[in-house]
Every structure is written in structure tokens, then in C-alpha cells.
Design a protein around this motif. Structure first.
Motif, PDB file in Angstrom:
ATOM      1  N   MET A   1       0.836  -1.181   0.000  1.00 35.05           N
ATOM      2  CA  MET A   1       0.000   0.000   0.000  1.00 35.05           C
ATOM      3  C   MET A   1       0.875   1.236   0.000  1.00 35.05           C
ATOM      4  O   MET A   1       1.863   1.334   0.719  1.00 35.05           O
ATOM      5  N   LEU A   2       0.537   2.199  -0.799  1.00 35.59           N
ATOM      6  CA  LEU A   2       1.289   3.436  -0.925  1.00 35.59           C
ATOM      7  C   LEU A   2       0.980   4.360   0.242  1.00 35.59           C
ATOM      8  O   LEU A   2      -0.177   4.586   0.577  1.00 35.59           O
ATOM      9  N   ASN A   3       2.011   4.875   0.875  1.00 38.83           N
ATOM     10  CA  ASN A   3       1.841   5.797   1.990  1.00 38.83           C
ATOM     11  C   ASN A   3       1.792   7.222   1.444  1.00 38.83           C
ATOM     12  O   ASN A   3       2.777   7.729   0.927  1.00 38.83           O
ATOM     13  N   LEU A   4       0.645   7.866   1.557  1.00 36.45           N
ATOM     14  CA  LEU A   4       0.472   9.204   1.002  1.00 36.45           C
ATOM     15  C   LEU A   4       0.660  10.300   2.045  1.00 36.45           C
ATOM     16  O   LEU A   4       0.448  11.464   1.753  1.00 36.45           O
ATOM     17  N   VAL A   5       1.065   9.944   3.247  1.00 40.62           N
ATOM     18  CA  VAL A   5       1.271  10.924   4.303  1.00 40.62           C
ATOM     19  C   VAL A   5       2.670  11.521   4.137  1.00 40.62           C
ATOM     20  O   VAL A   5       3.641  10.806   3.945  1.00 40.62           O
ATOM     21  N   LYS A   6       2.757  12.833   4.224  1.00 36.35           N
ATOM     22  CA  LYS A   6       4.032  13.511   4.087  1.00 36.35           C
ATOM     23  C   LYS A   6       4.206  14.461   5.261  1.00 36.35           C
ATOM     24  O   LYS A   6       3.317  15.251   5.561  1.00 36.35           O
ATOM     25  N   ASN A   7       5.334  14.414   5.900  1.00 35.16           N
ATOM     26  CA  ASN A   7       5.626  15.274   7.022  1.00 35.16           C
ATOM     27  C   ASN A   7       6.457  16.445   6.500  1.00 35.16           C
ATOM     28  O   ASN A   7       7.667  16.331   6.310  1.00 35.16           O
ATOM     29  N   ASP A   8       5.818  17.573   6.242  1.00 31.92           N
ATOM     30  CA  ASP A   8       6.503  18.724   5.649  1.00 31.92           C
ATOM     31  C   ASP A   8       7.644  19.275   6.505  1.00 31.92           C
ATOM     32  O   ASP A   8       8.711  19.576   5.966  1.00 31.92           O
ATOM     33  N   PRO A   9       7.449  19.436   7.827  1.00 34.65           N
ATOM     34  CA  PRO A   9       8.581  19.932   8.622  1.00 34.65           C
ATOM     35  C   PRO A   9       9.787  18.982   8.588  1.00 34.65           C
ATOM     36  O   PRO A   9      10.926  19.423   8.489  1.00 34.65           O
ATOM     37  N   LEU A  10       9.531  17.679   8.652  1.00 31.03           N
ATOM     38  CA  LEU A  10      10.623  16.717   8.575  1.00 31.03           C
ATOM     39  C   LEU A  10      11.289  16.780   7.208  1.00 31.03           C
ATOM     40  O   LEU A  10      12.517  16.709   7.099  1.00 31.03           O
ATOM     41  N   ASN A  11      10.517  16.947   6.172  1.00 24.98           N
ATOM     42  CA  ASN A  11      11.052  17.065   4.825  1.00 24.98           C
ATOM     43  C   ASN A  11      11.944  18.294   4.699  1.00 24.98           C
ATOM     44  O   ASN A  11      13.027  18.231   4.110  1.00 24.98           O
ATOM     45  N   ALA A  12      11.519  19.422   5.256  1.00 25.68           N
ATOM     46  CA  ALA A  12      12.301  20.657   5.189  1.00 25.68           C
ATOM     47  C   ALA A  12      13.615  20.519   5.961  1.00 25.68           C
ATOM     48  O   ALA A  12      14.677  20.920   5.475  1.00 25.68           O
ATOM     49  N   VAL A  13      13.541  19.935   7.149  1.00 30.05           N
ATOM     50  CA  VAL A  13      14.752  19.743   7.953  1.00 30.05           C
ATOM     51  C   VAL A  13      15.686  18.756   7.259  1.00 30.05           C
ATOM     52  O   VAL A  13      16.905  18.945   7.237  1.00 30.05           O
ATOM     53  N   GLY A  14      15.117  17.712   6.697  1.00 29.63           N
ATOM     54  CA  GLY A  14      15.930  16.709   6.021  1.00 29.63           C
ATOM     55  C   GLY A  14      16.667  17.271   4.824  1.00 29.63           C
ATOM     56  O   GLY A  14      17.831  16.934   4.588  1.00 29.63           O
ATOM     57  N   PHE A  15      16.019  18.135   4.083  1.00 32.54           N
ATOM     58  CA  PHE A  15      16.667  18.763   2.936  1.00 32.54           C
ATOM     59  C   PHE A  15      17.871  19.576   3.409  1.00 32.54           C
ATOM     60  O   PHE A  15      18.956  19.492   2.831  1.00 32.54           O
ATOM     61  N   LEU A  16      17.695  20.340   4.484  1.00 30.70           N
ATOM     62  CA  LEU A  16      18.805  21.148   5.009  1.00 30.70           C
ATOM     63  C   LEU A  16      19.904  20.268   5.601  1.00 30.70           C
ATOM     64  O   LEU A  16      21.098  20.567   5.462  1.00 30.70           O
ATOM     65  N   TRP A  17      19.518  19.181   6.268  1.00 30.91           N
ATOM     66  CA  TRP A  17      20.487  18.252   6.849  1.00 30.91           C
ATOM     67  C   TRP A  17      21.362  17.645   5.747  1.00 30.91           C
ATOM     68  O   TRP A  17      22.588  17.607   5.848  1.00 30.91           O
ATOM     69  N   ALA A  18      20.724  17.177   4.693  1.00 34.37           N
ATOM     70  CA  ALA A  18      21.468  16.573   3.588  1.00 34.37           C
ATOM     71  C   ALA A  18      22.320  17.618   2.877  1.00 34.37           C
ATOM     72  O   ALA A  18      23.465  17.351   2.504  1.00 34.37           O
ATOM     73  N   LEU A  19      21.784  18.806   2.708  1.00 31.90           N
ATOM     74  CA  LEU A  19      22.522  19.883   2.038  1.00 31.90           C
ATOM     75  C   LEU A  19      23.753  20.266   2.850  1.00 31.90           C
ATOM     76  O   LEU A  19      24.821  20.522   2.290  1.00 31.90           O
ATOM     77  N   ALA A  20      23.623  20.285   4.176  1.00 32.84           N
ATOM     78  CA  ALA A  20      24.756  20.637   5.035  1.00 32.84           C
ATOM     79  C   ALA A  20      25.811  19.533   5.066  1.00 32.84           C
ATOM     80  O   ALA A  20      27.004  19.815   5.199  1.00 32.84           O
ATOM     81  N   ALA A  21      25.406  18.283   4.941  1.00 27.67           N
ATOM     82  CA  ALA A  21      26.350  17.168   4.994  1.00 27.67           C
ATOM     83  C   ALA A  21      27.071  16.955   3.674  1.00 27.67           C
ATOM     84  O   ALA A  21      28.167  16.396   3.648  1.00 27.67           O
ATOM     85  N   MET A  22      26.475  17.389   2.589  1.00 28.29           N
ATOM     86  CA  MET A  22      26.991  17.077   1.268  1.00 28.29           C
ATOM     87  C   MET A  22      28.322  17.739   0.904  1.00 28.29           C
ATOM     88  O   MET A  22      29.167  17.090   0.301  1.00 28.29           O
ATOM     89  N   PRO A  23      28.599  18.989   1.237  1.00 26.18           N
ATOM     90  CA  PRO A  23      29.848  19.619   0.768  1.00 26.18           C
ATOM     91  C   PRO A  23      31.123  19.012   1.338  1.00 26.18           C
ATOM     92  O   PRO A  23      32.170  19.096   0.720  1.00 26.18           O
ATOM     93  N   ARG A  24      31.051  18.409   2.500  1.00 24.96           N
ATOM     94  CA  ARG A  24      32.253  17.832   3.111  1.00 24.96           C
ATOM     95  C   ARG A  24      32.573  16.484   2.483  1.00 24.96           C
ATOM     96  O   ARG A  24      31.679  15.696   2.195  1.00 24.96           O
ATOM     97  N   PRO A  25      33.845  16.192   2.298  1.00 28.68           N
ATOM     98  CA  PRO A  25      34.197  14.867   1.778  1.00 28.68           C
ATOM     99  C   PRO A  25      33.808  13.785   2.780  1.00 28.68           C
ATOM    100  O   PRO A  25      33.904  13.984   3.985  1.00 28.68           O
ATOM    101  N   GLY A  26      33.343  12.693   2.279  1.00 27.46           N
ATOM    102  CA  GLY A  26      32.945  11.588   3.142  1.00 27.46           C
ATOM    103  C   GLY A  26      31.823  10.797   2.509  1.00 27.46           C
ATOM    104  O   GLY A  26      31.508  10.958   1.323  1.00 27.46           O
ATOM    105  N   PRO A  27      31.181   9.936   3.291  1.00 28.34           N
ATOM    106  CA  PRO A  27      30.148   9.057   2.743  1.00 28.34           C
ATOM    107  C   PRO A  27      28.956   9.807   2.156  1.00 28.34           C
ATOM    108  O   PRO A  27      28.406   9.386   1.139  1.00 28.34           O
ATOM    109  N   ALA A  28      28.564  10.908   2.773  1.00 26.96           N
ATOM    110  CA  ALA A  28      27.410  11.654   2.259  1.00 26.96           C
ATOM    111  C   ALA A  28      27.713  12.240   0.885  1.00 26.96           C
ATOM    112  O   ALA A  28      26.913  12.135  -0.049  1.00 26.96           O
ATOM    113  N   LYS A  29      28.870  12.831   0.744  1.00 25.54           N
ATOM    114  CA  LYS A  29      29.267  13.412  -0.545  1.00 25.54           C
ATOM    115  C   LYS A  29      29.424  12.318  -1.592  1.00 25.54           C
ATOM    116  O   LYS A  29      29.005  12.483  -2.747  1.00 25.54           O
TER     117      LYS A  29
END
Length: 83
Positions: A1-29
């Protein structure tokens, strides 16, 4: 079953979290670069990175383990050399 629930605040924080982790060399980059090389656009690669980071956070909280990049990388290298 497809989950159509979206947590907008979590999505916004997650985007910033990933964006902040990406520029540094390592597993995220490395993961972001691999997704971009596969043809994902910037937003899709960041979303994938956030999903991965959230899964790792859940695992650490669920098992009581701490996240150690060195141990994760060394285990991954061992798997690659064994194959």
C-alpha cells in the motif's frame, strides 16, 4: 500500500540536513555524487541522501549504537575486497 502521508517539517529539515552534509568529503558526498552520476537531479539526489541518513539515524537509535564513519567505511571496504 502506498503511503500518502508527508511530514513537511521533517522534509524541510531533512533537505537542510542533507545539504549541510553534502559539501564535506565523506560518505554523504560520495553517495550524492553517485546518485548524480546515475542521472538523478540535485533535489532527487538530496532526497535519496536524506532517506539514507534518516535510516542510519533510526538504526542507531533503535539499536543504541553510535554512528562511526570509520567503522562503516572499513566494513564496506572489507566487503568489496572479499567479493
Amino acid at each position: 500500500m502506498l503511503n500518502l502521508v508527508k511530514n513537511d517539517p521533517l522534509n524541510a529539515v531533512g533537505f537542510l540536513w542533507a545539504l549541510a552534509a553534502m559539501p564535506r568529503p565523506g560518505p554523504a558526498k560520495d553517495r550524492y555524487d553517485r546518485r548524480r552520476a546515475r542521472g538523478d537531479r540535485h533535489a532527487a539526489a538530496l532526497r535519496h541522501l536524506f532517506n539514507r541518513m534518516l535510516g542510519q539515524l533510526y538504526h542507531c537509535l533503535h539499536t543504541g549504537q553510535t554512528y562511526e564513519v570509520v567503522s562503516v567505511r572499513s566494513r564496506r571496504q572489507e566487503q568489496v575486497t572479499e567479493a
